[in-house]
Scaffold this motif. Structure first.
Motif, short mmCIF file in Angstrom:
data_model
loop_
_atom_site.label_atom_id
_atom_site.label_comp_id
_atom_site.label_asym_id
_atom_site.label_seq_id
_atom_site.Cartn_x
_atom_site.Cartn_y
_atom_site.Cartn_z
N ASN A 125 51.29 29.63 31.08
CA ASN A 125 51.84 30.44 32.16
C ASN A 125 51.55 31.93 31.95
N VAL A 126 51.65 32.36 30.71
CA VAL A 126 51.34 33.75 30.39
C VAL A 126 49.89 34.07 30.75
N TYR A 127 49.00 33.11 30.48
CA TYR A 127 47.57 33.28 30.80
C TYR A 127 47.37 33.54 32.30
N LEU A 128 48.18 32.90 33.15
CA LEU A 128 48.04 33.10 34.59
C LEU A 128 48.84 34.29 35.11
N LEU A 129 49.94 34.64 34.45
CA LEU A 129 50.83 35.68 34.96
C LEU A 129 50.48 37.09 34.47
N VAL A 130 50.03 37.20 33.22
CA VAL A 130 49.88 38.53 32.63
C VAL A 130 48.72 39.34 33.22
N PRO A 131 47.50 38.78 33.35
CA PRO A 131 46.43 39.62 33.91
C PRO A 131 46.72 40.17 35.30
N PRO A 132 47.20 39.37 36.28
CA PRO A 132 47.52 39.96 37.58
C PRO A 132 48.60 41.03 37.51
N LEU A 133 49.50 40.91 36.53
CA LEU A 133 50.54 41.92 36.35
C LEU A 133 49.97 43.22 35.78
N LEU A 134 49.13 43.11 34.76
CA LEU A 134 48.68 44.28 34.01
C LEU A 134 47.54 45.04 34.68
N HIS A 135 46.64 44.33 35.37
CA HIS A 135 45.46 45.00 35.91
C HIS A 135 45.80 46.18 36.83
N PRO A 136 46.67 46.00 37.85
CA PRO A 136 46.98 47.17 38.68
C PRO A 136 47.73 48.27 37.94
N ILE A 137 48.56 47.89 36.97
CA ILE A 137 49.28 48.89 36.18
C ILE A 137 48.30 49.71 35.34
N ILE A 138 47.35 49.01 34.71
CA ILE A 138 46.36 49.69 33.86
C ILE A 138 45.54 50.68 34.68
N TYR A 139 45.01 50.22 35.81
CA TYR A 139 44.18 51.10 36.62
C TYR A 139 45.00 52.16 37.33
N GLY A 140 46.25 51.84 37.67
CA GLY A 140 47.11 52.82 38.31
C GLY A 140 47.48 53.96 37.38
N VAL A 141 47.71 53.63 36.11
CA VAL A 141 48.10 54.64 35.12
C VAL A 141 46.89 55.39 34.59
N ARG A 142 45.79 54.68 34.32
CA ARG A 142 44.65 55.26 33.63
C ARG A 142 43.66 55.94 34.56
N THR A 143 43.64 55.59 35.85
CA THR A 143 42.62 56.11 36.76
C THR A 143 43.20 57.25 37.58
N LYS A 144 42.68 58.45 37.39
CA LYS A 144 43.25 59.64 38.02
C LYS A 144 43.18 59.57 39.53
N GLN A 145 42.07 59.06 40.08
CA GLN A 145 41.93 59.02 41.54
C GLN A 145 43.00 58.15 42.17
N ILE A 146 43.26 56.98 41.58
CA ILE A 146 44.30 56.09 42.12
C ILE A 146 45.68 56.70 41.90
N ARG A 147 45.90 57.26 40.72
CA ARG A 147 47.21 57.85 40.42
C ARG A 147 47.51 59.02 41.36
N ASP A 148 46.51 59.87 41.60
CA ASP A 148 46.72 61.01 42.49
C ASP A 148 46.99 60.56 43.92
N ARG A 149 46.25 59.54 44.37
CA ARG A 149 46.46 59.06 45.74
C ARG A 149 47.83 58.40 45.88
N LEU A 150 48.27 57.73 44.83
CA LEU A 150 49.57 57.07 44.86
C LEU A 150 50.71 58.09 44.88
N LEU A 151 50.53 59.20 44.15
CA LEU A 151 51.59 60.20 44.07
C LEU A 151 51.50 61.26 45.16
N LYS A 152 50.47 61.19 45.99
CA LYS A 152 50.24 62.22 47.00
C LYS A 152 51.43 62.42 47.94
#
Length: 315
Positions: A281-308
């Motif tokens: 279950n972790v194998y199916l649940l963790v990647p979909p959970l972490l991918h948007p968080i990782i890119y949302g936190v680490r990618t400035k363009q997405i973070r800036d657009r989200l906080l705009k």
């Protein structure tokens, strides 16, 4: 519900998903983190898709591949978690035979697609860092579309034999699947015939996906690191490597749970069944959970657009 060793039924009309055997009393408590992870995964991946679609500056190959990854994660989550939660909450354990085959197909298909998209992201990072002047001419929209189509076709074709094999098998033991979703290995154990063909094909799929994708990613990053270490200053090296961190985190969040899931299945006689299922279950649940968080936190363009909207309100 059929649970006889003598009754022979080629295709049972339904299977019974047992959930997590041995932890039935804790299903409601287990459902709380599972449901939380599911909601965050759905909201996070939908947010990624919305931001990329609304921001013209993000209409570049890396973010196209990121959208493909978000769609893959959404399908994987929605194909498994709702039925799992209905089992935990409402004891709705029955699943139609055809629905079980469909769920199995989607899991294998989109897992293979996700691996392929991570390879595409590695290719994007390789071209962007090792040959930046040709990035826009190498990874055109047409090339990105062809890569996406190739990833889709590979996943679809490789996953296709699984439901056909399961449909052809005779079942004479029970229709109770000791799992929280239609796992191909768990279903294979219910068949009253030799299922070695399925095992051999499973090894072929692992080689065709993991055995090809992981070496490609490793070779790409060897070249990327060589280029990074050849840069003249420490700041430039750190800045360039920083553009790869999100992708590296996504790789680890996808392949590590899969590695542990495969490893525990190889030693399933030594690992308690409920542990095997929790890891699956972790194998199916963790990647979909972490991918948007990782890119949302680490990618400035997405973070800036989200906080705009919030920064505008504050000013």
């Amino acid at each position: 519900m059929l649970n006889s060793n003598t009754t022979n039924f080629t295709n049972p009309s339904t299977f019974i998903l047992q959930g997590i055997p041995g932890l039935e009393a804790a299903h409601v408590w287990i459902s709380i983190p599972f449901c939380t992870m599911y909601i965050i995964a759905i909201l996070g991946n939908c947010t990624i898709l919305f931001i990329v679609s609304m921001e013209p500056s993000l209409h570049v190959p890396m973010y196209y591949f990121l959208c493909m990854l978000a769609i893959t994660d959404l399908v994987l989550s929605m194909a498994t978690v709702p039925k799992m939660l209905s089992n935990f909450w409402f004891n709705s354990r029955e699943i139609n035979f055809s629905a079980c085959l469909t769920q199995m197909y989607f899991i294998h298909c989109f897992s293979a697609m996700e691996s392929g998209i991570l390879v595409a992201l590695a290719l994007d990072r390789y071209v962007a860092i090792c040959d930046p002047l040709r990035h826009s001419t190498t990874l055109t929209n047409f090339v990105v579309a062809k890569i996406g189509l190739a990833v889709l076709l590979r996943g679809s074709i490789l996953a296709l034999p699984y439901p056909f094999l399961v449909r052809w098998w005779p079942y004479c033991r029970t229709n109770i699947i000791p799992h929280s979703y239609c796992d191909q290995i768990a279903v294979a154990k219910l068949a009253c015939t030799d299922t070695h063909v399925s095992s051999y094909y499973g090894f072929f799929v692992v080689f065709s996906v993991i055995g090809l994708d992981v070496p490609f990613i490793i070779v790409s990053y060897i070249q990327i690191l060589r280029t990074i270490f050849s840069l003249p200053t420490k700041d430039s090296r750190l800045k360039t490597f920083g553009t790869c961190v999100s992708h590296l985190c996504c790789i680890l969040s996808f392949y590590l749970p899969e590695f542990f899931s495969s490893l525990t299945h190889r030693f399933d006689h030594k690992v308690p069944l409920h542990v095997l299922i929790l890891i699956a279950n972790v194998y199916l649940l963790v990647p979909p959970l972490l991918h948007p968080i990782i890119y949302g936190v680490r990618t400035k363009q997405i973070r800036d657009r989200l906080l705009k909207p919030f920064t505008r309100k504050g000013t």
